[in-house]
Design a protein around this motif. Structure first.
Motif, PDB file in Angstrom:
ATOM      1  N   THR A 143     -11.655   2.167  20.614  1.00  0.00           N
ATOM      2  CA  THR A 143     -10.991   1.287  19.658  1.00  0.00           C
ATOM      3  C   THR A 143     -11.939   0.947  18.519  1.00  0.00           C
ATOM      4  O   THR A 143     -13.147   1.233  18.578  1.00  0.00           O
ATOM      5  N   GLN A 145     -13.014  -2.013  17.675  1.00  0.00           N
ATOM      6  CA  GLN A 145     -14.040  -2.937  18.152  1.00  0.00           C
ATOM      7  C   GLN A 145     -15.107  -2.210  18.960  1.00  0.00           C
ATOM      8  O   GLN A 145     -16.301  -2.479  18.826  1.00  0.00           O
ATOM      9  N   LEU A 175     -10.646  -7.693   8.668  1.00  0.00           N
ATOM     10  CA  LEU A 175      -9.271  -7.765   9.163  1.00  0.00           C
ATOM     11  C   LEU A 175      -8.267  -7.379   8.072  1.00  0.00           C
ATOM     12  O   LEU A 175      -7.245  -6.720   8.344  1.00  0.00           O
ATOM     13  N   LEU A 178      -8.280  -3.591   7.726  1.00  0.00           N
ATOM     14  CA  LEU A 178      -7.569  -2.984   8.859  1.00  0.00           C
ATOM     15  C   LEU A 178      -6.063  -3.178   8.722  1.00  0.00           C
ATOM     16  O   LEU A 178      -5.264  -2.276   9.018  1.00  0.00           O
ATOM     17  N   GLU A 179      -5.666  -4.364   8.243  1.00  0.00           N
ATOM     18  CA  GLU A 179      -4.238  -4.652   8.090  1.00  0.00           C
ATOM     19  C   GLU A 179      -3.594  -3.714   7.073  1.00  0.00           C
ATOM     20  O   GLU A 179      -2.457  -3.273   7.262  1.00  0.00           O
ATOM     21  N   GLU A 182      -2.651  -0.855   8.696  1.00  0.00           N
ATOM     22  CA  GLU A 182      -1.806  -1.177   9.846  1.00  0.00           C
ATOM     23  C   GLU A 182      -2.570  -0.936  11.150  1.00  0.00           C
ATOM     24  O   GLU A 182      -2.022  -0.453  12.146  1.00  0.00           O
ATOM     25  N   TYR A 183      -3.865  -1.290  11.118  1.00  0.00           N
ATOM     26  CA  TYR A 183      -4.714  -1.200  12.298  1.00  0.00           C
ATOM     27  C   TYR A 183      -5.078  -2.606  12.766  1.00  0.00           C
ATOM     28  O   TYR A 183      -5.001  -3.584  12.007  1.00  0.00           O
ATOM     29  N   THR A 184      -5.521  -2.710  14.034  1.00  0.00           N
ATOM     30  CA  THR A 184      -6.136  -3.925  14.572  1.00  0.00           C
ATOM     31  C   THR A 184      -7.456  -3.513  15.214  1.00  0.00           C
ATOM     32  O   THR A 184      -7.791  -2.329  15.278  1.00  0.00           O
ATOM     33  N   GLU A 186      -8.004  -3.410  18.191  1.00  0.00           N
ATOM     34  CA  GLU A 186      -7.709  -2.688  19.438  1.00  0.00           C
ATOM     35  C   GLU A 186      -7.134  -1.307  19.195  1.00  0.00           C
ATOM     36  O   GLU A 186      -6.827  -0.585  20.144  1.00  0.00           O
ATOM     37  N   THR A 187      -7.030  -0.933  17.918  1.00  0.00           N
ATOM     38  CA  THR A 187      -6.484   0.395  17.601  1.00  0.00           C
ATOM     39  C   THR A 187      -7.501   1.477  17.937  1.00  0.00           C
ATOM     40  O   THR A 187      -8.679   1.367  17.604  1.00  0.00           O
TER      41      THR A 187
END
Length: 660
Positions: A143, A145, A175, A178-179, A182-184, A186-187
């Protein structure tokens, strides 16, 4: 940080030096002012406006046009910045974020291209780097992270500026980026995909750098160096957004984004790719250009006896010839005639005090055994090292058990003398002579006897020495003699009656002559150095009262007592009365020997053991003194009074006329 000594010191903090113009720093910190100056100088910058009220946001967007960059007016290290803003909603959020760091916000047109940093020092470009924002590369398994955590395991990364790279942290900027994808956190990132985690490429936010110094077009070099002069910074980092630096900015559409005071050096010293650039060297070259010395002259003085008087006399000669001198002694630290600190200041801390003082042009440093053993010298090199003598004192302390041990400690001073400097040694002392055999510098001797074999052999080889001959202080160079002054004209010698003071004069005269002072100037200084409580406190201070005289001296070892004994033989008095004490950290035999000598030179003795116990009991020291006195004069009258004031009152009340 201070570089250099005394008046030749320079200071810097991070990458700002004492030459950094405070007005230039203010300009660089005000991005709006910086941009105005650059525009006025025909330097390409990004189109933009500055606002402070959210109500002005809509008109600013219309004026500049999407996509936009938001950054605080007086921010740094990329804090509060948001790039590639394409909607009104994102613009409002970017405004609020930047508002956390500054009252005013800069809104600029977002320029596509690469983020470059050009470093200019002393108006010369010295390095350039392509800066890459913090990012991770997917492997199809971990991921975002987990990839960040893995990247932070790189040993080159650390907290803040402690390592060449900074750890990547997750913040609002991360963040938001990533947004947009369209990622987080945990992606799971597909294999080979690069995910950028910061909108700016600062190393302080986890970015990396690639050296491109050799690729910068001459026109861009000229622009960068011109910018440093326009803003007025001695060290500046110029941020440029452009497709490349191999073509002029005027051709490829590149613009200057910011000019930074106190720019980071890490990206140039240790780039992730490309050649490391030693960008610290140009800073030193700027602070110390050819011909400017970082040092001031240093004469270091050590020995068993005579250190303080010799130090004070050398300092007097130096300041009498128009140089501001700082000196350390066993009674305090001085600059010119002002005591700045009282106490035994003969260690490296006191040395550093003098060498840090920006007013000092010349340092004369008394350097005692204790300081050398505890922490060294406080300097790495001196011009002249003086060893007055090596006698029995402080033996049995700190692994110094005999005179050979003490000689090794004192020789540290001579080991610090620069190759073309001078060791000034006492030819009448065999331990000083030993030091000469290992000296890695030029050697000169002083002696009370011009027929001393060491002096004769040394001068036969063309060496330089100071001798006492026919009542004169004389410099001898080869077969030539240069008489400096008659000892009877030098107050410190008490008409030539105090032999150890003549030795001190010889050492000081030789040291200052070797440094380059003229003999006539040395003579004038010798004749104006008056032994007194002000000039030489505790060293042969004679006070004349109506019916008697009092001598105060800091003699504290057998050699010092013998010096006083020799002087008293020249003094006529109805009675010689001595007030003595012992020093607790000396050997029993040394304490008893001082008492034996006291018994030989005094008709009456008062023991006043008020201080200097140093680990012993008062009675133990008194008993040792009594034992020494009784060995010489078993029936001698001895009074014990351990209160200094009472002792002096008793002495004044009982003294005979014409006593000493």
């Amino acid at each position: 940080v201070q570089l250099g000594y005394g008046k030749n010191q320079v200071r810097f903090r991070a990458t700002m030096t004492e030459r950094t113009n405070s007005i230039a720093v203010d300009i660089a910190c005000n991005k709006d002012e910086t941009k105005r100056l650059l525009i006025d100088s025909a330097i390409p910058v990004a189109k933009g406006v500055t606002i402070s009220d959210v109500n002005d946001l809509e008109s600013a967007i219309k004026s500049v046009g999407f996509p936009l960059v938001f950054k605080p007016l007086d921010g740094n290290h990329g804090k509060g910045a948001t790039i590639n803003v394409k909607t009104a909603e994102a613009a409002a959020a970017a405004f609020d974020y930047a508002k956390q760091y500054s009252r005013k916000i800069i809104i600029e047109r977002f320029i596509t291209g690469y983020d470059f940093r050009i470093l200019v020092i002393d108006n010369k470009m010295v390095a350039a780097a392509l800066r890459v924002p913090a990012h991770v590369t997917g492997n199809g398994q971990l991921t975002v992270q987990q990839l960040i955590d893995k990247e932070n395991e790189d040993p080159r990364r650390g907290y803040g500026h402690e390592n060449v790279l900074t750890e990547i942290t997750v913040d609002r900027d991360t963040l938001d980026l990533l947004e947009k994808k369209e990622y987080t956190l945990e992606t799971v990132v597909p294999n080979g995909e690069v995910v950028y985690l910061k909108s700016t490429a600062n190393l302080s936010t986890g970015g990396t750098s690639i050296d491109v110094t050799d690729l910068v077009h001459p026109q861009n070099v000229f622009i960068s160096e011109r910018i440093s002069r326009v803003i007025g910074l001695d060290i500046c980092g110029i941020d440029i957004m452009a497709p490349n630096l191999t073509h002029p900015l005027s051709e490829n559409g590149g613009v200057v984004l910011e000019v930074n005071a106190a720019p980071g050096f890490r990206m140039h010293l240790a780039p992730s790719e490309g050649l490391p650039r030693n960008v610290a060297a140009p800073v030193i070259d700027m602070l110390y250009p050819p011909g400017k010395s970082a040092r001031i002259p240093i004469i270091a003085v050590t020995g068993t006896n005579g250190k303080t008087t010799t130090t004070r006399l050398i300092a007097h000669i130096v300041k009498s010839n128009g140089t501001r001198v700082g000196y350390t002694t066993s009674d305090g630290i001085y600059v010119q005639n002002t005591m700045l600190m009282q106490g035994d200041t003969t260690g490296p801390v006191s040395t550093e005090f003098i060498l840090r003082d920006p007013t000092v042009e010349f340092a004369v440093l008394e350097t005692a055994r204790g300081g050398i053993l505890r922490a060294g010298l406080g300097f790495n090199r001196c011009d002249i090292g003086v060893v007055t003598n090596i006698q029995e004192d402080h033996l049995g302390i700190a692994d110094i058990h005999n005179l050979d041990d003490l000689t090794r400690v004192k020789s540290v001073i001579i080991g610090a003398v620069k190759r073309d400097g001078w060791a000034v040694l006492n030819a009448d002392n065999k331990y000083c002579i030993r030091i000469a055999s290992n000296a890695d510098c030029k050697v000169a001797y002083f002696s009370m006897d011009e027929k001393n074999p060491v002096i004769v052999e040394h001068c036969k080889k063309g060496g330089t020495a100071a001798i006492y001959e026919n009542g004169y202080i004389t410099i001898k160079k080869g077969d030539w003699k240069i008489r400096v002054d008659k000892v009877t004209h030098i107050p410190l010698t008490f008409g030539g009656s105090v032999e150890f003071m003549i030795q001190n004069v010889l050492a000081a005269t030789l040291a200052t002559f070797l440094y380059g002072y003229k003999t006539e100037d040395i003579r004038m200084s010798l004749e104006t150095f008056i032994p007194s409580a002000a000039q030489t406190p505790g060293r042969m201070n004679i006070f004349k009262f109506k019916e008697f005289k009092v001598l105060v001296d800091f003699a504290h070892n057998p050699d010092g007592f013998n010096g006083i004994k020799a002087y008293l033989k020249t003094v006529e008095a109805t009675e010689h009365v001595g007030v003595i004490s012992g020093t607790g950290d000396r050997r029993d035999e040394d304490i008893k020997e001082t008492a034996r000598i006291a018994a030989q030179m005094f008709d009456r003795i008062i023991i006043c053991q008020e201080k200097y116990l140093r680990g012993r009991s008062q009675q133990e020291l008194i008993d040792l003194l009594l034992a020494g006195i009784h060995e010489v004069k078993p029936n001698m009258e001895i009074i014990i009074n351990n209160n200094g004031d009472d002792c002096l009152r008793y002495l004044m009340a009982t003294v005979k006329p014409d006593s000493f």
